[in-house]
Design an enzyme around this catalytic site. Structure first.
Site, short mmCIF file in Angstrom:
data_model
loop_
_atom_site.label_atom_id
_atom_site.label_comp_id
_atom_site.label_asym_id
_atom_site.label_seq_id
_atom_site.Cartn_x
_atom_site.Cartn_y
_atom_site.Cartn_z
N ASP A 11 10.03 5.54 -10.18
CA ASP A 11 9.59 6.08 -11.46
C ASP A 11 10.18 7.44 -11.76
O ASP A 11 10.33 7.84 -12.92
CB ASP A 11 8.06 6.18 -11.50
CG ASP A 11 7.41 4.83 -11.73
OD1 ASP A 11 8.12 3.81 -11.64
OD2 ASP A 11 6.19 4.79 -12.00
N SER A 58 0.81 -1.21 0.00
CA SER A 58 0.00 0.00 0.00
C SER A 58 0.85 1.27 0.00
O SER A 58 1.54 1.55 -0.96
CB SER A 58 -0.95 -0.05 1.20
OG SER A 58 -1.90 0.98 1.14
N LYS A 100 -0.56 -4.27 -3.08
CA LYS A 100 -1.86 -3.77 -2.64
C LYS A 100 -2.04 -2.38 -3.21
O LYS A 100 -1.50 -1.40 -2.70
CB LYS A 100 -1.93 -3.76 -1.11
CG LYS A 100 -3.34 -3.57 -0.54
CD LYS A 100 -3.68 -2.12 -0.32
CE LYS A 100 -5.01 -1.96 0.38
NZ LYS A 100 -5.44 -0.55 0.49
#
Length: 531
Positions: A312, A301, A326
């Site tokens: 990224d 999460s 998740k």
């Protein structure tokens, strides 16, 4: 002699009798049954109709509220693994770690030989302010004896917790003192910290272990980072292993400390939830600090949001093993009876457009896929995880990252099996090393306090063979049989963990992590990355 068949009986007789019996039961049931019809055929009201009918007509007495709660729970679980119902009784247990505090007297305790022993008073809590010390025995609560009665952890919490401002009278025995010490402790707000530890692990490298993402996480993280920068930190390891997540806002604010203004952190999108993008804002505290993030299969999460955002944006190196996966966003809905529902309304996506969510549904052991990963070799080799081209994404700097569930690290580190044995697992599952360490500290507290700090203890204290043998004998007394092969295989690991746990009981997590990181191959790989 051949046995002759009884006259009038054939091989089919048992079958005929069974058929007649079933038919008799069915006919009897039909003769005594008058069909009922639920008149209101409104499909939107079907659940209420059925529950009402069960409550009225069922053969035994049923609790309507239990039926409703069970129905809601089952209905939400059919949607996805993260939509669920929380009863009023459970809600406090779920929310306390995320709220960042609870009401109580402020002590960590352990039940030792059927007696509640204070491990440490929590810094800034009511007990510490009154002078409660590590090693004190709690024997009376409001005049009632709680020693030698088989008390459990939940019993202790029930007796000592309560609303802030209320008081509890506690009688304690202190080693070296004959008389009982009486305290009247006014309960208060006790912090639950998100940052387990923040330490310098070399002259220039800092280490911050974040346990969860709660309301106070960003504030704690910034405070920890500032402290380490004052000590000369130029590079940082953020440990998110085993961090199951928490509040989205806490993860976004943490990312903001690393990313330049305007950089995307994460976006969410769902059927009824329009795309919502979260970007970095003002200049962050750690934008110039070289960073490594540690993850594993227990990182989920909010942890995956942080790892995905830094990966990224080519801002940090992710080291470890693939995270849990998740990526579903839940909305918390409070219900009139103080229960609550958490309903999935959207999905998380990293800046390159990767969905964090792993597959779920029929035939997938969603919450316990650790053994699936172990069996398919993923925990031992990065090559065991195969990604189709459709799940490959490219960052601005040209680095390939992967979707399909979870965050795949930039640097894979296999699970450490050196020193592993069934004997070691038995000790860990039974909590033997932890219990023995506490007992040792309890008996040698004065001697251990002569060390200047946890680092001094790490450098000078040695777990002798005699102490190691005492641990093995202690384990035997607790029902763990001697295993010569396991003892020999795991000796160094056991000694290190014992030393670290002894340090934790005196110098808290700072003492513990300075020692336990010496046997951590993922941490070691992070340090080599900086080199």
């Amino acid at each position: 002699m051949n046995q002759r068949q009884h006259p009038g009986r054939s091989a089919y007789t048992p079958i005929l009798l069974a058929v007649m019996l079933i038919a008799g039961i069915y006919i009897g049931a039909k003769l005594n049954y008058t069909p009922s019809i639920i008149a209101d055929a409104d499909p939107d009201n079907k659940i209420n109709q059925i529950i009402g009918y069960i409550e009225k007509e069922y053969v035994d007495v049923v609790d309507k509220n239990d039926l409703i709660n069970a129905t809601i729970h089952t209905m939400l679980q059919e949607l996805d693994p993260h939509s669920y119902y929380i009863s009023a009784e459970e809600l406090r247990q779920y929310t306390e770690p995320l709220e960042g505090n609870f009401d109580g007297i402020g002590v960590e305790f352990m039940i030792q030989q059927d007696t509640v022993v204070v491990v440490n008073p929590i810094a800034g809590g009511p007990s510490e302010e009154l002078g409660v010390k590590a090693g004190d025995r709690i024997v009376l609560v409001n005049g009632e004896s709680i020693a030698g009665i088989g008390i459990t952890n939940s019993d202790v919490m029930d007796k000592l917790r309560g609303e802030s401002g209320t008081s509890v009278e506690v009688g304690m025995l202190r080693p070296g003192k004959e008389d009982l010490i009486d305290f009247k402790i006014t309960r208060g707000k006790i912090p639950i910290h998100s940052v387990d530890v923040a330490i310098m692990v070399s002259d220039k490298v800092g280490f911050i272990k974040v346990a969860r993402f709660a309301k106070t996480t960003h504030e704690e993280f910034v405070e920890a980072a500032l402290m380490l920068r004052e000590q000369g930190m130029e590079k940082l390891i953020v440990d998110l292993r085993g961090n199951g997540g928490g509040f989205l806002d806490a993860a976004i604010r943490m990312c903001d400390e690393f990313l330049e203004d305007g950089r995307m952190i994460v976006y969410t999108e769902g059927k009824a939830s329009p795309k919502r993008t979260f970007n970095a804002t003002e200049r962050g505290l750690l934008e110039e600090v070289e960073t490594v993030v540690l993850i594993n299969q227990g990182s989920a999460s909010a942890s995956e949001i942080v790892a995905g955002a830094l990966q990224d944006n080519d801002r940090g190196t992710i080291i470890g093993r693939r995270s849990f996966g998740k990526g579903l966003v839940q909305e918390h809905v409070d219900l009139p009876d103080s229960s609550a529902m958490r309903l999935t309304i959207a999905r998380y996506y990293t800046p390159t457009g990767r969905s964090i969510q792993k597959p779920y549904g029929d035939g997938i052991d969603y919450h316990n896929d650790y053994f699936d990963r172990l069996e398919n070799g993923e925990l031992e080799s990065a090559d065991s995880v195969q990604f189709p081209d459709s799940l490959k994404y490219t960052t601005a700097a040209g680095k390939t990252v992967y979707g399909g569930g979870g965050i795949m690290p930039d640097v894979f580190v296999p699970i450490d099996t050196v020193g592993a044995s069934f004997y070691l697992s038995e000790l860990n599952y039974a909590g033997i090393i932890n219990e023995f360490a506490f007992s040792y500290v309890d008996q040698h507290r004065d001697q251990l306090n002569r060390y200047n700090n946890g680092i001094d203890f790490k450098q000078r204290f040695v777990v002798s063979n005699l102490l190691f043998e005492e641990l093995i004998a202690f384990a035997e007394g607790k029902g763990i049989e001697r295993d010569p092969y396991g003892i020999k295989t795991s000796e160094l690991v056991i000694k290190l963990r014992l030393k670290a746990l002894i340090a934790r009981n005196i110098w808290n997590n700072e003492g513990y992590f300075h020692i336990i990181l010496d046997d951590d191959i993922v941490f070691d790989r992070a340090m080599k990355h900086f080199e």
